[in-house]
Design a protein around this motif. Structure first.
Motif, PDB file in Angstrom:
ATOM      1  N   UNK A 120       0.831  -1.209   0.000  1.00 24.06           N
ATOM      2  CA  UNK A 120       0.000   0.000   0.000  1.00 24.06           C
ATOM      3  C   UNK A 120       0.862   1.255   0.000  1.00 24.06           C
ATOM      4  N   UNK A 121       1.929   1.241   0.792  1.00 26.20           N
ATOM      5  CA  UNK A 121       2.831   2.407   0.821  1.00 26.20           C
ATOM      6  C   UNK A 121       3.462   2.637  -0.541  1.00 26.20           C
ATOM      7  N   UNK A 122       3.863   1.536  -1.200  1.00 26.66           N
ATOM      8  CA  UNK A 122       4.456   1.657  -2.525  1.00 26.66           C
ATOM      9  C   UNK A 122       3.431   2.131  -3.559  1.00 26.66           C
ATOM     10  N   UNK A 123       2.166   1.761  -3.350  1.00 24.84           N
ATOM     11  CA  UNK A 123       1.117   2.139  -4.299  1.00 24.84           C
ATOM     12  C   UNK A 123       0.767   3.615  -4.251  1.00 24.84           C
ATOM     13  N   UNK A 124       0.988   4.262  -3.119  1.00 23.78           N
ATOM     14  CA  UNK A 124       0.797   5.708  -2.984  1.00 23.78           C
ATOM     15  C   UNK A 124      -0.566   6.160  -3.522  1.00 23.78           C
ATOM     16  N   UNK A 125      -1.599   5.436  -3.136  1.00 31.40           N
ATOM     17  CA  UNK A 125      -2.946   5.835  -3.533  1.00 31.40           C
ATOM     18  C   UNK A 125      -3.403   5.306  -4.874  1.00 31.40           C
ATOM     19  N   UNK A 126      -2.499   4.626  -5.614  1.00 34.98           N
ATOM     20  CA  UNK A 126      -2.868   4.059  -6.921  1.00 34.98           C
ATOM     21  C   UNK A 126      -3.309   2.603  -6.779  1.00 34.98           C
ATOM     22  N   UNK A 127      -2.741   1.901  -5.819  1.00 36.33           N
ATOM     23  CA  UNK A 127      -3.152   0.525  -5.535  1.00 36.33           C
ATOM     24  C   UNK A 127      -2.808   0.215  -4.087  1.00 36.33           C
ATOM     25  N   UNK A 128      -3.403  -0.887  -3.598  1.00 40.20           N
ATOM     26  CA  UNK A 128      -3.267  -1.244  -2.196  1.00 40.20           C
ATOM     27  C   UNK A 128      -2.853  -2.711  -2.063  1.00 40.20           C
ATOM     28  N   UNK A 129      -2.386  -3.089  -0.884  1.00 42.54           N
ATOM     29  CA  UNK A 129      -1.941  -4.463  -0.679  1.00 42.54           C
ATOM     30  C   UNK A 129      -3.071  -5.470  -0.671  1.00 42.54           C
ATOM     31  N   UNK A 130      -4.256  -5.044  -0.281  1.00 46.74           N
ATOM     32  CA  UNK A 130      -5.402  -5.936  -0.231  1.00 46.74           C
ATOM     33  C   UNK A 130      -6.580  -5.222   0.381  1.00 46.74           C
ATOM     34  N   UNK A 131      -7.521  -6.003   0.905  1.00 49.70           N
ATOM     35  CA  UNK A 131      -8.720  -5.454   1.519  1.00 49.70           C
ATOM     36  C   UNK A 131      -8.836  -5.973   2.945  1.00 49.70           C
ATOM     37  N   UNK A 132      -9.801  -5.432   3.675  1.00 50.80           N
ATOM     38  CA  UNK A 132     -10.040  -5.862   5.049  1.00 50.80           C
ATOM     39  C   UNK A 132     -10.627  -7.270   5.038  1.00 50.80           C
ATOM     40  N   UNK A 133      -9.801  -8.257   5.380  1.00 48.50           N
ATOM     41  CA  UNK A 133     -10.257  -9.642   5.309  1.00 48.50           C
ATOM     42  C   UNK A 133     -11.248 -10.000   6.416  1.00 48.50           C
ATOM     43  N   UNK A 134     -11.392  -9.144   7.432  1.00 42.54           N
ATOM     44  CA  UNK A 134     -12.351  -9.446   8.488  1.00 42.54           C
ATOM     45  C   UNK A 134     -13.789  -9.139   8.057  1.00 42.54           C
ATOM     46  N   UNK A 135     -13.952  -8.682   6.833  1.00 43.14           N
ATOM     47  CA  UNK A 135     -15.296  -8.485   6.307  1.00 43.14           C
ATOM     48  C   UNK A 135     -15.903  -9.757   5.745  1.00 43.14           C
ATOM     49  N   UNK A 136     -15.161 -10.855   5.765  1.00 41.89           N
ATOM     50  CA  UNK A 136     -15.647 -12.126   5.225  1.00 41.89           C
ATOM     51  C   UNK A 136     -15.850 -13.126   6.354  1.00 41.89           C
ATOM     52  N   UNK A 137     -17.031 -13.699   6.410  1.00 41.33           N
ATOM     53  CA  UNK A 137     -17.348 -14.648   7.474  1.00 41.33           C
ATOM     54  C   UNK A 137     -16.497 -15.908   7.369  1.00 41.33           C
ATOM     55  N   UNK A 138     -16.000 -16.193   6.141  1.00 45.95           N
ATOM     56  CA  UNK A 138     -15.159 -17.383   5.957  1.00 45.95           C
ATOM     57  C   UNK A 138     -13.857 -17.281   6.742  1.00 45.95           C
ATOM     58  N   UNK A 139     -13.332 -16.063   6.908  1.00 43.32           N
ATOM     59  CA  UNK A 139     -12.082 -15.909   7.668  1.00 43.32           C
ATOM     60  C   UNK A 139     -12.310 -16.165   9.151  1.00 43.32           C
ATOM     61  N   UNK A 140     -13.481 -15.756   9.647  1.00 43.66           N
ATOM     62  CA  UNK A 140     -13.813 -16.087  11.032  1.00 43.66           C
ATOM     63  C   UNK A 140     -13.922 -17.599  11.173  1.00 43.66           C
ATOM     64  N   UNK A 141     -14.541 -18.253  10.197  1.00 42.36           N
ATOM     65  CA  UNK A 141     -14.663 -19.709  10.242  1.00 42.36           C
ATOM     66  C   UNK A 141     -13.296 -20.382  10.295  1.00 42.36           C
ATOM     67  N   UNK A 142     -12.348 -19.932   9.468  1.00 44.07           N
ATOM     68  CA  UNK A 142     -11.026 -20.551   9.452  1.00 44.07           C
ATOM     69  C   UNK A 142     -10.314 -20.374  10.782  1.00 44.07           C
TER      70      UNK A 142
END
Length: 430
Positions: free
Chosen positions: A189-211
């Protein structure tokens, strides 16, 4: 072209061998002395899909009829939402199709309402089990009874945009804990400087809580339908994503502006955790200059835990009211286990669950990548969790919406937890 093992079903039919029958009510029973293996029968087969999948089913039925000319198969298909609307209407009238392509999220609802045939009497006889590993056979079990046979599987994984990373001189994530993954996301994300990001908030998916719950030895929902987590555990989970929501992950407003594409298939995020069969859709969204993606195991929550599992892309089930359970089981076996099925469908329904069908399937590079990936996570694959509760889809969507609101900052974690548990109480007690 055809599996030698599959001839067992033909032999059983041809000799009139005593088969344990489930009967039209799906409640088991003794062998049917009136069963005529050469009787002319007609089966209705229903599936969801498009014209491409319909043509593949037509080819599979033609191959089936080369072996079983006395069984006529009438196939119909609809889009996914329309498919389930029609099944609900048919279920109310007691006239479901003999054989159905089936979605995992509906398996408990239909089986517990006595709408599906108990397949256990046919396992090892008409329906071959040798090509299906135990962890795949167990996928279709509800309350200790087999109601569905998986046609194909997928597993949770981490996709990375190798071209985006290489074009910007960035290293791919090397694996590790969730903390390691979040730190890598921050660097991208730091390298992307507002053009791209490392990923998204994975805690928004119930599957991650399941894992994470599986890594702790629990389940998202237990076999009796009770949740495997409390308010404190969900609070802890959502609070763990605050660092990502504070600037590491792609902003929710940007995600909304990219719709209907997402951050990953818009080349705005360098990674995405999801089911491993999403790769083809991602490449289609990214465009022709993207020819491959990285696919690796998701972060580790507990070392040595078997948190991952194989999920069915779809299953085949039989109506409890079928007049021809043996013929229907023969068709299911062919559609799941035959070499012809593997040759014809390939990976259209996902990576074939049957080893016989998989060996016969011609895999494109992306499908081969998924196959290699699932082999690579063998040590992390545990038994499938209990079949989803009735209403799981509603809760999955509610979880996603609340995750979105957390990212927008319109709800606090405590408010989101209270709202989710309120919704879950309604679903579990309806």
């Amino acid at each position: 072209m055809f599996s030698k093992k599959r001839t067992f079903a033909a032999v059983a039919l041809a000799t009139g061998a005593a088969l344990a029958l489930a009967g039209c009510a799906g409640d088991g029973g003794e062998a049917d002395p009136t069963f005529d293996p050469e009787e002319e029968v007609t089966l209705d087969l229903a599936f969801w899909g498009n014209d491409v999948r319909a043509e593949l089913y037509n080819e599979a039925i033609a191959a089936f009829n080369e072996e079983y000319p006395n069984i006529t198969v009438n196939a119909t298909f609809l889009g996914f939402p329309e498919f389930w609307e029609k099944r609900q209407t048919e279920a109310a009238g007691g006239n479901l199709p003999d054989v159905m392509q089936f979605d995992y999220s509906y398996l408990r609802q239909y089986s517990e309402n006595n709408l599906l045939l108990d397949l256990d009497p046919y396992l090892g006889d008409i329906i071959e089990t040798d090509p299906l590993p135990e962890n795949i056979l167990s996928i279709g079990v509800v309350n200790d009874t087999t109601y569905g046979i998986a046609t194909s599987t997928n597993a949770w994984g981490l996709f990375t945009n190798t071209k985006l990373l290489a074009d910007n001189g960035l290293e791919a994530w090397e694996g590790g804990s969730y903390e390691d993954y979040t730190a890598w996301m921050a660097e991208v994300t730091e390298a992307g400087d507002g053009e791209f990001w490392g990923g998204a908030d994975y805690t928004g998916r119930i599957q991650l809580l399941e894992l994470q719950l599986r890594a702790e030895g629990g389940n998202l929902f237990n076999e009796d339908g009770t949740p495997g987590f409390d308010e404190a555990r969900l609070t802890e989970f959502w609070e763990s994503g605050q660092e990502i929501r504070d600037g590491i992950g792609i902003p929710q407003q940007t995600v909304e502006e990219l719709a209907p594409l997402g951050g990953f298939d818009s080349a705005k995020t360098a990674s995405e955790m999801t089911w491993d069969n999403f790769g083809a859709g991602y490449l289609a969204g990214l465009g022709e200059e993207y020819t491959e993606l990285g696919l690796q195991a998701p972060p580790v929550f507990e070392e040595g835990a078997q948190d991952l599992y194989l999920k069915p892309s779809m299953l085949h089930t039989i109506s409890a009211n079928t007049d021809h359970p043996e013929a229907a089981a023969t068709l299911v076996n062919f559609l799941v286990n035959s070499e012809a099925s593997g040759e014809i469908f390939g990976t259209n329904r996902g990576l074939p669950a049957s080893e016989t069908a998989l060996a016969a399937a011609e895999l494109d590079p992306l499908s081969q990548q998924v196959k290699d990936y699932e082999a690579s996570i063998a040590d992390r694959l545990g038994d499938a969790p209990p079949v989803p509760i009735v209403g799981y889809g509603t809760l999955e969507e509610k979880f996603r919406v609340l995750g979105t609101e957390l990212n927008f900052g319109t709800k606090t974690v405590d408010e989101a937890v209270a709202e989710f548990f309120s919704e879950m109480d309604v679903v579990l007690n309806q």
